[in-house]
Design a protein around this motif. Sequence first.
Motif, mmCIF file in Angstrom:
data_model
loop_
_atom_site.group_PDB
_atom_site.id
_atom_site.type_symbol
_atom_site.label_atom_id
_atom_site.label_comp_id
_atom_site.label_asym_id
_atom_site.label_seq_id
_atom_site.Cartn_x
_atom_site.Cartn_y
_atom_site.Cartn_z
ATOM 1 N N ASP A 4 0.849 -1.178 0.000
ATOM 2 C CA ASP A 4 0.000 0.000 0.000
ATOM 3 C C ASP A 4 0.885 1.228 0.000
ATOM 4 O O ASP A 4 1.964 1.237 0.557
ATOM 5 N N SER A 5 0.378 2.234 -0.633
ATOM 6 C CA SER A 5 1.138 3.478 -0.629
ATOM 7 C C SER A 5 0.529 4.399 0.413
ATOM 8 O O SER A 5 -0.657 4.685 0.401
ATOM 9 N N ILE A 6 1.326 4.786 1.359
ATOM 10 C CA ILE A 6 0.817 5.661 2.416
ATOM 11 C C ILE A 6 1.646 6.925 2.468
ATOM 12 O O ILE A 6 2.841 6.892 2.705
ATOM 13 N N LEU A 31 8.809 18.720 -0.239
ATOM 14 C CA LEU A 31 8.866 18.394 1.188
ATOM 15 C C LEU A 31 7.567 17.742 1.617
ATOM 16 O O LEU A 31 6.488 18.194 1.235
ATOM 17 N N GLN A 32 7.656 16.696 2.390
ATOM 18 C CA GLN A 32 6.452 16.045 2.875
ATOM 19 C C GLN A 32 6.745 15.325 4.181
ATOM 20 O O GLN A 32 7.879 14.946 4.444
ATOM 21 N N ARG A 33 5.669 15.200 4.978
ATOM 22 C CA ARG A 33 5.821 14.455 6.224
ATOM 23 C C ARG A 33 5.295 13.053 6.007
ATOM 24 O O ARG A 33 4.209 12.874 5.489
ATOM 25 N N VAL A 34 6.087 12.093 6.386
ATOM 26 C CA VAL A 34 5.683 10.702 6.212
ATOM 27 C C VAL A 34 5.570 10.074 7.588
ATOM 28 O O VAL A 34 6.496 10.166 8.393
ATOM 29 N N GLY A 35 4.434 9.456 7.840
ATOM 30 C CA GLY A 35 4.237 8.775 9.115
ATOM 31 C C GLY A 35 4.998 7.472 9.155
ATOM 32 O O GLY A 35 5.598 7.058 8.167
ATOM 33 N N ARG A 36 4.993 6.835 10.295
ATOM 34 C CA ARG A 36 5.667 5.551 10.434
ATOM 35 C C ARG A 36 4.992 4.535 9.518
ATOM 36 O O ARG A 36 3.776 4.359 9.563
ATOM 37 N N LEU A 37 5.774 3.892 8.660
ATOM 38 C CA LEU A 37 5.201 2.956 7.696
ATOM 39 C C LEU A 37 4.948 1.601 8.333
ATOM 40 O O LEU A 37 5.837 1.064 8.991
ATOM 41 N N GLY A 40 5.880 -3.814 5.142
ATOM 42 C CA GLY A 40 5.374 -4.230 3.841
ATOM 43 C C GLY A 40 4.813 -3.088 3.015
ATOM 44 O O GLY A 40 4.254 -3.316 1.953
ATOM 45 N N CYS A 41 4.972 -1.856 3.492
ATOM 46 C CA CYS A 41 4.417 -0.714 2.756
ATOM 47 C C CYS A 41 5.526 0.144 2.133
ATOM 48 O O CYS A 41 6.645 0.166 2.615
ATOM 49 N N VAL A 42 5.158 0.834 1.070
ATOM 50 C CA VAL A 42 6.083 1.746 0.399
ATOM 51 C C VAL A 42 5.486 3.147 0.412
ATOM 52 O O VAL A 42 4.284 3.297 0.205
ATOM 53 N N ALA A 43 6.309 4.151 0.659
ATOM 54 C CA ALA A 43 5.841 5.530 0.596
ATOM 55 C C ALA A 43 6.241 6.131 -0.742
ATOM 56 O O ALA A 43 7.389 5.988 -1.170
ATOM 57 N N TYR A 53 10.632 5.664 0.302
ATOM 58 C CA TYR A 53 11.298 4.524 0.924
ATOM 59 C C TYR A 53 10.256 3.493 1.303
ATOM 60 O O TYR A 53 9.056 3.752 1.197
ATOM 61 N N SER A 54 10.699 2.336 1.699
ATOM 62 C CA SER A 54 9.765 1.285 2.069
ATOM 63 C C SER A 54 10.120 0.756 3.443
ATOM 64 O O SER A 54 11.207 1.009 3.952
ATOM 65 N N ASN A 55 9.179 0.062 4.049
ATOM 66 C CA ASN A 55 9.471 -0.630 5.294
ATOM 67 C C ASN A 55 9.251 -2.122 5.054
ATOM 68 O O ASN A 55 8.147 -2.619 5.191
ATOM 69 N N PRO A 56 10.314 -2.836 4.627
ATOM 70 C CA PRO A 56 10.136 -4.235 4.256
ATOM 71 C C PRO A 56 9.768 -5.075 5.474
ATOM 72 O O PRO A 56 10.184 -4.778 6.589
#
Lengths: 218, 211
Positions: A4-6, A31-37, A40-43, A53-56
Amino acid sequence: MIMDSIVLQSNSIMQNSTNQELIACHECDALQRVGRLPPGCVAHCICCGGRLYSNPKGGLDTPLALSISTLILFLVANVYPLMTLNVAGQSKDTTLTGAAWAFYQAHMPELAAVVWLTSVVTPALIICSNLYILACLRFRLRLPGVRTLLVWVTRLQPWGMMDVFMLGILVSLVKLSGMAEVKLGAGLYAFIALIFFFTASAARFEPHLLWQRLGARK
Amino acid sequence: MNCRAYRAAEQGLMACHVCGLLVQARPGHHLHCPRCSSALHFRKPNSLTRTWALLLTAMLMYIPAMGLPVMQTSAFGSIQGDTIMSGVIYFLKGGDWPLALVIFVASVMVPILKMLALIYLLISVQRQSRLRHRQRTVLYRITEIMGRWSMVDVFVIAIMAALVQMGNLAQITPGLGAVAFASVVILTMFSALSFDPRLIWDHQEQLEHHE
């Protein structure tokens, strides 16, 4: 695996929240704020759709295990011959390094270096560095050179061409099978498995998260 | 398509090219990333000049890469030189069109498309185009990923030359075209790496400010 893209977009750069990280897209500088992934998700970037980046899944353990298998397969693939050619009683085999050596023998040392660096040396450096970095972080070892290696792994990434070499092997197999008998060697089977393991471990090696863990230099 | 997000450079923030850390710029200071020690810049230094220089060299080298034989096959005393295109034609005549297609796409189409894409990106950035930012960024992304696959022909030549060493019976030696071809692939890869895709978006943000 469903990815999922978050991406969380903030209206103002001044807005702050504890578990959101400010990131600039490396492709469009947005510039963007990305929450904790979640695992299994990719931003992806809100602006250009580029991968941030992704959180494998599997944390550090899965890439570490895959890296060890990759290293073993790499050694097997480099030691044993890839294939053997039989023509009228004569036979000739080649390893990965042997392919590069063919250019050297034809008085083209620069090409020999290019082939050897892209198919043997760079992959070896990437595999060993990944293993070292992951082991240091996983077991909280304070060994030198982790940051330097992580910088170099990022820079070397496009120059490791084992997957391209695999396609080269397939093309030459078709070319050669027309004119002579070709036997596949143990090295080739190891090399095929190596491509899968290398790709899998590279997909779970996320420099962004590793840099986060390392943090600023003390 | 326009995007209303703030940009790092506007806010005086430099994103590290290697590890992505955002660092506040200080005028007159050459900063190094506090996390990975790499030199920090707003944009890759001299991006357009470097990309052009490497690209033009690659275009020049493309001529000998296509014209000179990439390998010489000698069998039973006769010597035959093969260029990249004659290899494609050989497989087409033999009815092996999937293989002909793979070689044609990887060795002929990809380098040409890659060079054309870079020329388009460079000119559109220099003319400060405001069109299709997102599509151009995607084009750059594809260019960067596809480039390395052109090396496949160099690897094929290496494997063939390593295996077909049967003395008078059959012998394959690499030709000078292979050197030129490998240099095209490497030069276009360096050229794509020195292009900074953020330049595509830079003009848009200036405009929004003036409006």
